[in-house]
Design an enzyme around this catalytic site. Structure first.
Site, PDB file in Angstrom:
ATOM      1  CE  LYS A  69      -4.488   0.700   0.048  1.00 10.96           C
ATOM      2  NZ  LYS A  69      -5.450  -0.162  -0.637  1.00 10.96           N
TER       3      LYS A  69
HETATM    4  P1  NAD Z   1     -12.741   7.667  -3.760  1.00 15.63           P
HETATM    5  O1  NAD Z   1     -11.810   8.703  -3.352  1.00 15.63           O
HETATM    6  O2  NAD Z   1     -13.029   7.484  -5.209  1.00 15.63           O
HETATM    7  O3  NAD Z   1     -14.149   7.872  -3.033  1.00 15.63           O
HETATM    8  C1  NAD Z   1     -14.263   8.030  -1.644  1.00 15.63           C
HETATM    9  C2  NAD Z   1     -15.661   8.521  -1.318  1.00 15.63           C
HETATM   10  O4  NAD Z   1     -15.789   8.603   0.088  1.00 15.63           O
HETATM   11  C3  NAD Z   1     -15.929   9.931  -1.841  1.00 15.63           C
HETATM   12  O5  NAD Z   1     -17.293  10.060  -2.179  1.00 15.63           O
HETATM   13  C4  NAD Z   1     -15.624  10.801  -0.631  1.00 15.63           C
HETATM   14  O6  NAD Z   1     -16.304  12.050  -0.692  1.00 15.63           O
HETATM   15  C5  NAD Z   1     -16.138   9.924   0.461  1.00 15.63           C
HETATM   16  N1  NAD Z   1     -15.536  10.221   1.762  1.00 15.63           N
HETATM   17  C6  NAD Z   1     -14.264  10.567   2.027  1.00 15.63           C
HETATM   18  N2  NAD Z   1     -14.108  10.786   3.337  1.00 15.63           N
HETATM   19  C7  NAD Z   1     -15.300  10.543   3.910  1.00 15.63           C
HETATM   20  C8  NAD Z   1     -15.781  10.596   5.231  1.00 15.63           C
HETATM   21  N3  NAD Z   1     -14.983  10.972   6.238  1.00 15.63           N
HETATM   22  N4  NAD Z   1     -17.059  10.269   5.448  1.00 15.63           N
HETATM   23  C9  NAD Z   1     -17.865   9.912   4.452  1.00 15.63           C
HETATM   24  N5  NAD Z   1     -17.484   9.857   3.172  1.00 15.63           N
HETATM   25  C10 NAD Z   1     -16.208  10.172   2.908  1.00 15.63           C
HETATM   26  O7  NAD Z   1     -12.185   6.307  -3.123  1.00 15.63           O
HETATM   27  P2  NAD Z   1     -12.527   4.826  -3.571  1.00 15.63           P
HETATM   28  O8  NAD Z   1     -11.500   4.393  -4.552  1.00 15.63           O
HETATM   29  O9  NAD Z   1     -13.959   4.726  -3.941  1.00 15.63           O
HETATM   30  O10 NAD Z   1     -12.227   4.034  -2.223  1.00 15.63           O
HETATM   31  C11 NAD Z   1     -13.196   3.974  -1.183  1.00 15.63           C
HETATM   32  C12 NAD Z   1     -12.814   2.868  -0.218  1.00 15.63           C
HETATM   33  O11 NAD Z   1     -12.729   1.634  -0.917  1.00 15.63           O
HETATM   34  C13 NAD Z   1     -11.453   3.045   0.457  1.00 15.63           C
HETATM   35  O12 NAD Z   1     -11.514   2.518   1.759  1.00 15.63           O
HETATM   36  C14 NAD Z   1     -10.530   2.189  -0.368  1.00 15.63           C
HETATM   37  O13 NAD Z   1      -9.404   1.769   0.355  1.00 15.63           O
HETATM   38  C15 NAD Z   1     -11.455   1.045  -0.702  1.00 15.63           C
HETATM   39  N6  NAD Z   1     -11.074   0.298  -1.897  1.00 15.63           N
HETATM   40  C16 NAD Z   1     -10.961   0.900  -3.096  1.00 15.63           C
HETATM   41  C17 NAD Z   1     -10.632   0.138  -4.220  1.00 15.63           C
HETATM   42  C18 NAD Z   1     -10.554   0.752  -5.587  1.00 15.63           C
HETATM   43  O14 NAD Z   1     -10.435  -0.008  -6.558  1.00 15.63           O
HETATM   44  N7  NAD Z   1     -10.637   2.041  -5.741  1.00 15.63           N
HETATM   45  C19 NAD Z   1     -10.399  -1.231  -4.093  1.00 15.63           C
HETATM   46  C20 NAD Z   1     -10.522  -1.815  -2.844  1.00 15.63           C
HETATM   47  C21 NAD Z   1     -10.875  -1.046  -1.759  1.00 15.63           C
END
Ligand code: NAD
Length: 536
Positions: free
Chosen positions: A115
């Site tokens: 990571k």
């Molecule tokens: P992103 O940045 O595209 O979206 C994050 C979303 O969460 C946004 O809408 C943001 O406004 C919101 N957010 C941020 N802080 C917040 C808070 N304190 N309270 C409520 N909402 C909040 O990120 P993502 O890629 O969608 O990732 C989201 C989660 O999924 C993370 O935990 C990430 O580690 C996990 N994840 C992502 C992927 C991927 O392929 N992108 C894969 C596995 C896991």
């Protein structure tokens, strides 16, 4: 494990403690070897990078903190996202790298976990500033990433464009295009069809399988999604496509709620225009805290970690909780949810669709192939279904919850791989007279060591090769059983015991060896078989 106290470690943070406690409980249940257990609690490599960064106004220079942690290299190259977030620290990145290791092992992917993180709030930076930070970060870690070393991907606060900058910077430095260095990049430069939706698709696969398991109809199931970014928005769209009713969604600022179901296409149009959900018409505003306790069938936290706590777990009103975000549920909350009979699909299974299609993308990049979206999606769904059923089966077999079962599967596969590979270097060959770490001293022992050096298999062959009459080459075998050496075979065990014979110094493989002239006739050999010590 008293000796495994981690409180003094630089990466000891709440999220790290959560990940390590999950591992500890699983390891204890599995009776995992202490050596492997100990190793899995900490990163294999952790890189902390700091660099000065000039803002667009040219006057302000910030110092940017960046991290890349590689938890495990046993299974293959390491793999994991890079997040841009104000709260990033070494502990968070280490914990997320650990989760990536389990996730890849559950899905049977040939990767260890990694990571990365950059400690900035991306919304406060212009696109050109983000590009400069990304390129500088890439050049700082250029020696530790690569298609066969460590392959970053998007995560919180990063996207396809960020991956394109990383891929370009890496390729510029190497002198040729290297699409396999990142996944989640744009299609035009080697990205995979279906990667953008992959994590959401995997989350929905788990939701569908959970509904099937519990007898809940997917059509018209009420779904709440926290976080409307890459994962959350795609989850909502795909679930809606299957007929589920998305009753609430949120972003970092606020949420919107409509018990009759939101018009997701309309939400998307609003976001495209206004960036945040705030002010969306035709729905009630709801705070992020209240959203988590809305009445629903499926709750999907898809934003950040540590959202379901001991404080709100008793008020969560869903039948199924699918963890799309990493680490959204605290340990205390986990047991409250279990007591209340809420079925939890853990993050290491629920959001594994992202890394699975990243694996497909990596394969396509290495082979310069482009799979169809249909091919990617059907392969993903089939792997997710298999993984879900495998974990569910394990949970039922052992009478444990889904998180414990998923950890058992992931940690178990890694432990077995580590056991098979063994430890490098295997063991230090003890010097003569040195046993169990204690080196004998004194004149007698020194002379004994000298004698062994002189007469040990290697020196015998060296001496042999020096002999003007032998004509043997320098590449004469090291074996002490030099048939042409003058001498007799020793049948006296007394001679072997009293002399510091080389069987003691080479217990691993020396079966026939030379006895020093001090106790037997010169060059004589002993046929006493050695005791093979077991590898540690
Ligand atoms: P992103 O940045 O595209 O979206 C994050 C979303 O969460 C946004 O809408 C943001 O406004 C919101 N957010 C941020 N802080 C917040 C808070 N304190 N309270 C409520 N909402 C909040 O990120 P993502 O890629 O969608 O990732 C989201 C989660 O999924 C993370 O935990 C990430 O580690 C996990 N994840 C992502 C992927 C991927 O392929 N992108 C894969 C596995 C896991």
């Amino acid at each position: 494990m008293d000796d495994l106290d981690t409180s003094h470690l630089e990466w000891d943070t709440p999220l790290y403690r959560l990940a390590v406690t999950q591992l500890d409980r699983t390891a204890e249940r599995m009776g995992l070897s202490e050596a492997i257990w100990h190793r899995l609690r900490t990163p294999q490599r952790a890189h902390l990078v700091l660099f000065p960064f000039r803002r667009d106004n040219y006057d302000t220079v910030d110092t940017v903190f960046d991290y890349r942690v590689q938890h495990l290299t046993t299974m293959g190259p390491t793999k994991g996202g890079i997040r841009y977030d104000r709260g990033v620290n070494l502990g968070e990145v280490t914990a997320l790298a650990m989760l990536m290791s389990w996730k890849c092992a559950i899905m049977n992917l040939p990767f260890g976990g990694a990571k990365g993180g950059v400690r900035i709030e991306p919304s406060e930076f212009s696109a050109s500033e983000l590009q400069r930070i990304t390129r500088r970060f890439t050049s700082e870690i250029i020696d530790v990433i690569g298609p066969d070393r460590d392959i970053p991907a998007p995560d919180l606060g990063t996207n396809e464009q960020v991956m394109a900058w990383i891929m370009d910077t890496y390729s510029q430095q190497k002198g040729f295009s290297v699409p396999g260095v990142v996944t989640g990049k744009p299609i035009e430069i080697g990205g995979s069809l279906g990667r953008r939706e992959a994590t959401g698709r995997g989350v929905v696969s788990c939701m569908v399988e959970s509904c099937r398991h519990l007898g809940v109809a997917v059509e018209d199931a009420r779904v709440v999604v926290q976080g409307y970014g890459n994962v959350g928005a795609n989850t909502a769209r795909i679930a809606r496509h299957l007929g589920a009713r998305i009753v609430a969604v949120s972003d970092v600022r606020s949420g919107i709620h409509d018990p009759r179901g939101l018009d997701i296409a309309e939400v998307d149009r609003w976001i495209a225009e206004h960036r945040f959900l705030e002010g969306f018409p035709n729905a009630e505003p709801v705070s992020n805290a209240d959203l988590l306790t809305l009445a629903c069938d499926v709750l999907i936290p898809a934003a950040i970690e540590r959202q379901i706590t001991a404080e709100n777990a008793a008020r969560v009103q869903c039948r199924i909780l699918v963890e799309a975000a990493n680490g959204p549920t605290l340990l205390e909350a986990d047991s409250i949810l279990a007591e209340r009979g809420i079925f939890v699909v853990p993050d290491i299974l629920a959001n594994a669709g992202g890394v699975t299609v990243s694996y497909f993308e990596w394969l396509q990049s290495l082979q310069h192939f482009l799979w169809s979206e249909e091919e990617v999606s059907s392969k993903l769904i089939s792997l997710m279904q298999n993984a879900f059923r495998d974990v569910l089966g394990l949970a039922q077999q052992h009478g444990v919850d889904m998180r414990t079962a998923a950890l058992m599967r992931g940690v178990g596969r890694i432990a077995e791989a580590k056991r098979r590979r063994g430890i490098f270097p295997w063991r230090k060959q003890p010097k003569a007279g040195e046993r169990e770490g204690r080196r004998e001293s004194g004149r007698g022992a020194r002379r004994a060591r000298w004698l062994i050096r002189k007469h040990s298999p290697g020196s015998a062959s060296r001496a042999f090769s020096r002999s003007p009459s032998s004509g043997a080459s320098r590449s004469a075998p090291r074996s002490g059983a030099s048939r042409s050496a003058k001498g007799t075979r020793c049948s006296s065990s007394t001679a072997c015991r009293s002399a510091p014979c080389s069987i003691r110094s080479f217990p691993r493989s020396t079966r026939t060896h030379t006895i020093p002239s001090a106790t037997a006739s010169p060059g004589s050999t002993c046929t006493r078989s050695s005791t093979r010590r077991s590898a540690s």
